[in-house]
Structures are given as structure tokens and as C-alpha cells.
Design a protein around this motif. Structure first.
Motif, PDB file in Angstrom:
ATOM      1  N   ALA A  15       0.380   7.893   2.293  1.00 46.45           N
ATOM      2  CA  ALA A  15      -1.047   7.818   1.972  1.00 46.45           C
ATOM      3  C   ALA A  15      -1.389   8.682   0.766  1.00 46.45           C
ATOM      4  CB  ALA A  15      -1.866   8.260   3.188  1.00 46.45           C
ATOM      5  N   LEU A  16      -0.746   9.845   0.633  1.00 46.03           N
ATOM      6  CA  LEU A  16      -1.019  10.730  -0.493  1.00 46.03           C
ATOM      7  C   LEU A  16      -0.554  10.114  -1.807  1.00 46.03           C
ATOM      8  CD1 LEU A  16      -2.194  13.484  -1.189  1.00 46.03           C
ATOM      9  CD2 LEU A  16       0.064  14.488  -0.849  1.00 46.03           C
ATOM     10  N   VAL A  17       0.527   9.332  -1.763  1.00 46.77           N
ATOM     11  CA  VAL A  17       0.977   8.625  -2.964  1.00 46.77           C
ATOM     12  C   VAL A  17      -0.072   7.604  -3.396  1.00 46.77           C
ATOM     13  CG1 VAL A  17       2.716   7.020  -3.851  1.00 46.77           C
ATOM     14  CG2 VAL A  17       3.425   8.984  -2.492  1.00 46.77           C
ATOM     15  N   TYR A  18      -0.683   6.921  -2.429  1.00 46.95           N
ATOM     16  CA  TYR A  18      -1.650   5.873  -2.731  1.00 46.95           C
ATOM     17  C   TYR A  18      -3.018   6.427  -3.131  1.00 46.95           C
ATOM     18  CZ  TYR A  18       1.396   2.236  -0.815  1.00 46.95           C
ATOM     19  OH  TYR A  18       2.435   1.372  -0.589  1.00 46.95           O
ATOM     20  N   LEU A  73      -4.055   4.701   6.070  1.00 46.50           N
ATOM     21  CA  LEU A  73      -2.863   5.460   6.467  1.00 46.50           C
ATOM     22  C   LEU A  73      -3.182   6.928   6.675  1.00 46.50           C
ATOM     23  CD1 LEU A  73      -0.192   3.862   4.091  1.00 46.50           C
ATOM     24  CD2 LEU A  73      -0.393   3.549   6.560  1.00 46.50           C
ATOM     25  N   MET A  74      -4.088   7.494   5.860  1.00 48.87           N
ATOM     26  CA  MET A  74      -4.463   8.897   6.025  1.00 48.87           C
ATOM     27  C   MET A  74      -5.159   9.111   7.371  1.00 48.87           C
ATOM     28  SD  MET A  74      -4.005  11.636   4.167  1.00 48.87           S
ATOM     29  CE  MET A  74      -3.958  11.167   2.449  1.00 48.87           C
ATOM     30  N   LEU A  75      -6.042   8.197   7.748  1.00 53.01           N
ATOM     31  CA  LEU A  75      -6.702   8.299   9.045  1.00 53.01           C
ATOM     32  C   LEU A  75      -5.702   8.103  10.191  1.00 53.01           C
ATOM     33  CD1 LEU A  75     -10.013   6.347   8.335  1.00 53.01           C
ATOM     34  CD2 LEU A  75      -9.730   8.810   8.612  1.00 53.01           C
ATOM     35  N   LEU A  95       6.233  11.162  12.346  1.00 50.06           N
ATOM     36  CA  LEU A  95       5.453   9.999  11.934  1.00 50.06           C
ATOM     37  C   LEU A  95       4.177  10.412  11.206  1.00 50.06           C
ATOM     38  CD1 LEU A  95       5.809   7.654  15.043  1.00 50.06           C
ATOM     39  CD2 LEU A  95       7.022   7.544  12.868  1.00 50.06           C
ATOM     40  N   SER A  96       3.538  11.460  11.694  1.00 52.25           N
ATOM     41  CA  SER A  96       2.302  11.914  11.050  1.00 52.25           C
ATOM     42  C   SER A  96       2.545  12.324   9.606  1.00 52.25           C
ATOM     43  CB  SER A  96       1.709  13.082  11.848  1.00 52.25           C
ATOM     44  OG  SER A  96       0.565  13.597  11.212  1.00 52.25           O
ATOM     45  N   LEU A  97       3.589  13.114   9.349  1.00 54.70           N
ATOM     46  CA  LEU A  97       3.869  13.579   7.995  1.00 54.70           C
ATOM     47  C   LEU A  97       4.384  12.462   7.104  1.00 54.70           C
ATOM     48  CD1 LEU A  97       5.488  17.087   8.650  1.00 54.70           C
ATOM     49  CD2 LEU A  97       3.180  16.579   7.841  1.00 54.70           C
ATOM     50  N   ASP A  98       5.204  11.568   7.647  1.00 55.31           N
ATOM     51  CA  ASP A  98       5.698  10.444   6.843  1.00 55.31           C
ATOM     52  C   ASP A  98       4.549   9.537   6.403  1.00 55.31           C
ATOM     53  OD1 ASP A  98       8.388  11.016   6.628  1.00 55.31           O
ATOM     54  OD2 ASP A  98       8.918  10.028   8.499  1.00 55.31           O
ATOM     55  N   ILE A  99       3.663   9.223   7.325  1.00 56.40           N
ATOM     56  CA  ILE A  99       2.511   8.376   6.986  1.00 56.40           C
ATOM     57  C   ILE A  99       1.576   9.110   6.031  1.00 56.40           C
ATOM     58  CG2 ILE A  99       0.482   7.214   7.947  1.00 56.40           C
ATOM     59  CD1 ILE A  99       2.124   6.763  10.496  1.00 56.40           C
ATOM     60  N   TYR A 100       1.402  10.412   6.258  1.00 52.68           N
ATOM     61  CA  TYR A 100       0.562  11.216   5.360  1.00 52.68           C
ATOM     62  C   TYR A 100       1.122  11.207   3.938  1.00 52.68           C
ATOM     63  CZ  TYR A 100      -0.099  15.640   2.873  1.00 52.68           C
ATOM     64  OH  TYR A 100      -0.277  16.583   1.901  1.00 52.68           O
TER      65      TYR A 100
END
Length: 361
Positions: free
Chosen positions: A90-93, A187-189, A82-87
Motif C-alpha cells: 500500500a505504501l508503494v501505491y 490495502l492500507m485499511l 500479513l499486516s506489514l506485507d500489505i502495508y
């Protein structure tokens, strides 16, 4: 040269992490799906670590109870998948620079979660406790600055994007939207919060299952399965799964081997030599490397808000680490005093016994 090795090691670690933000962002700019990327990354990491585990720890591995396996499965789901998927979303945004800046939140978030779980103590009547509280406040202010304030923009020394793609201009326009930027910061946080929770919870599991390399490999394997299930449900287009000889393959191999494989050993060596505080103090180097390289190589536009937020995050990080370090020194000093008093008490008890055995003059 021996004294300089830990300093060179932390520079290597933070350079590898800076490279992770850059190649990941370049792969996403090139159209790679985030969920597919995470699966490939964890699969490569598993293939890299499995032979090392079989060679070094398989013969002496401790037994793995079913309850411990379930804990590791949930830990992998929360802290890695979940951490990497959300990261990735967030990196795309957002940008590689913001991703590097928010990593300075990780020690503060970890401390805050440990405080909620009563694994840490915050003494507000001491200078160390006040420093920790100021650090948490500065970290929150830095995160808010990154999300809600942009200010003037700076474009540095970039005439041609090295990892260029046809979608880069479209993506840049997408990122410039205020709503998507705020969503990306949130999302990054959230990703860092999951990662911090992983750091806090794995300490209890490692007490019952001390095989660190096997523990890491098992987590990579389980997260590979979990991320594959998520990716296969959300990504049905076969073309999204194709890599080819491009930046996508480079990002997968780099993140799987260099980030998960190499940094694991280097960080463990640094912690053994200098301690975890020394390693955490080097985190801002990641922000500096990523900011410069992303501006030059990816042509990312750096805003004044990103610079100010990064400074606040770094200041908050050092404030918490200073308070933590001072608190540890004070605890060590108190332990020495207690041991000395205990030794004096034992000595006083021994002397009367010795005197009783003497003959009167």
C-alpha cells in the motif's frame, strides 16, 4: 521535569513512527522490494530483542504449551507478517502522508473489532455511545475522502529530494493513477484491520503467557520465518536481496531497532504512567510530523483530499476516545457507588448483632 516526561515520550514515539513511514517510503522509491524489506526488518528486530530477552526474562520464563505456541504463530502471521506485507504494498501505491493518516483509524478499527467479538459494548442511549458511533462514522468518511477525493495539490518547500532515486519520477506518475491510489487506500485499511485484530486477540494470549518481552521476541522470530518464506517464493532475483550502504540498509536498521525495539519500551512506560488513552491521543502528532517531513524531504505532493481525510480521521479518533474515556469514568463511579452501598448494607447487618449483646437498662 518529571511531569513533562510522558509528553516528551509520546512525542518521541510519534516521531519514530513518522520516521518509519519516511524511510520505508524512501527505500521503496529507491527500488527495494517490499517483501524482502519486511523480512530484513523482522530479522533485525529479532536480533535486537533476543539478547535482551535472554538477559531479562529467560530465567523466569513461564512454560509454553504447544497450543499457545500455535496461537502465537497464527497471531504473528495475521498481525505482523500479513499486516506489514500489505502495508508495504500500500505504501508503494500511495504516500507516507496517507500511511500516517490511516494510523488514526487503528484505535477505531480496534474498537469496532472488539465490538464484533463482544469485548466492547456500544450503548446508543448514552452520550458516550453516541460519541463512539459518530467517531466510527467520521473515520469511515475520512477513509473514503482519502481514497476518492484529491482536489487541489500543494507542494511545499521542496527543491531537492534528499532520498532521491532514478525511479522516483516514474513512481510518482504511477501513484498519481486513480485506480492505484484507491487500491493503495484499500490495502492500507486492510493492513490496519489485521493490526487491530492482532491488538484484540493478543490480550487473551497474554493472560496465559504473561512474559511480554519473550512474547514479542517470539512473534518477531516467527514473523521473520514467515516473511522469509513469502519473500523467497515471490522474489527470485538475487539483486533484490542486496542492501549496500544506502537508504535500504538505513530503513531496515531503523525499523528493526527503533520501531520494534525502542518504541516497545517507551510505549509500555507511557501506558504505565498515563494509561493507553493518553498514548492513543498522541497519534495525530504522527500525521503532522509525517506530512511536513514528507513534503520537505521526499517532495511528496499533498492534496486537499489528504488534508480533509486526515482531519476527519483525527476527529473520529478523538470522538471514540472521548466516549471511551467517559464510559470508563462512569463505570468507575458506579463501582464506587456499589461498593458504598455494599458497605452500608454490611454495617446495618453488624449493628443489630451488636445491639443484641447489650444488657437492657
Amino acid at each position: 521535569m518529571g511531569e513533562k516526561k510522558p509528553y516528551l515520550a509520546v512525542i518521541l514515539v510519534q516521531s519514530i513512527y513518522a520516521g518509519m513511514f519516511l524511510v520505508s517510503k524512501a527505500a521503496f522509491n529507491g527500488g527495494m522490494n517490499n517483501f524482502v524489506f519486511i523480512f530484513y526488518r523482522q530479522a533485525v528486530a529479532t536480533l535486537f530483542l533476543a539478547p535482551l530477552t535472554l538477559l531479562l526474562e529467560w530465567k523466569n520464563r513461564p512454560p509454553l504449551p504447544f497450543v499457545t505456541f500455535c496461537k502465537i504463530f497464527l497471531l504473528s502471521l495475521c498481525g505482523i507478517t500479513l499486516s506489514l506485507d500489505i502495508y508495504g504494498i500500500a505504501l508503494v501505491y500511495t504516500s507516507a502522508t496517507l500511511a500516517a493518516a490511516t494510523t488514526n483509524c487503528l484505535p477505531v478499527i480496534t474498537f469496532f473489532l472488539a465490538l464484533l467479538l463482544r469485548m466492547e459494548v456500544l450503548r446508543l442511549r448514552t452520550s458516550s455511545g453516541i460519541a463512539k458511533l459518530i467517531g466510527i462514522a467520521a473515520c469511515m468518511a475520512g477513509a473514503a475522502t482519502l481514497a476518492f477525493f484529491k482536489g487541489p495539490h500543494f507542494k511545499l518547500l521542496c527543491h531537492h529530494q534528499i532520498f532521491g532515486s532514478n525511479d522516483s519520477q516514474e513512481l510518482a506518475g504511477h501513484v498519481s493513477s486513480g485506480k492505484t491510489w484507491i487500491k493503495g487506500c484499500f490495502l492500507m485499511l486492510m493492513s490496519n484491520s489485521f493490526w487491530g485484530l492482532w491488538l484484540v486477540l493478543q490480550a487473551g494470549i497474554l493472560k496465559n503467557y504473561p512474559s511480554k518481552l519473550l512474547f514479542t521476541t517470539l512473534q518477531c522470530f516467527l514473523s521473520s520465518i514467515q516473511s522469509f518464506v513469502i519473500a523467497i517464493v515471490l522474489v527470485r532475483d538475487p539483486h533484490e536481496w542486496m542492501l549496500g550502504w544506502n537508504v535500504r540498509l538505513l530503513a531496515v536498521i531503523y525499523c528493526g531497532i527503533m520501531v520494534t525495539g525502542v518504541t516497545f519500551y517507551v510505549q509500555a512506560w507511557v501506558i504505565e504512567k498515563k494509561g493507553p488513552v493518553f498514548l492513543a491521543m498522541s497519534t495525530p502528532l504522527n500525521l503532522v510530523f509525517t506530512m511536513v517531513c514528507s513534503a520537505i524531504l521526499l517532495c511528496e505532493i499533498i492534496s486537499l483530499g489528504s488534508l480533509m481525510g486526515g482531519v476527519l480521521l483525527v476527529g473520529g479518533l478523538y470522538s471514540v476516545l472521548w466516549g471511551k474515556n467517559k464510559e470508563e469514568k462512569m463505570n468507575d463511579k458506579n463501582c464506587i457507588i456499589v461498593d458504598a452501598e455494599k458497605g452500608c448494607l454490611e454495617l446495618k447487618q453488624v449493628i443489630p448483632v451488636a445491639n443484641k449483646g447489650q444488657l437492657p437498662v
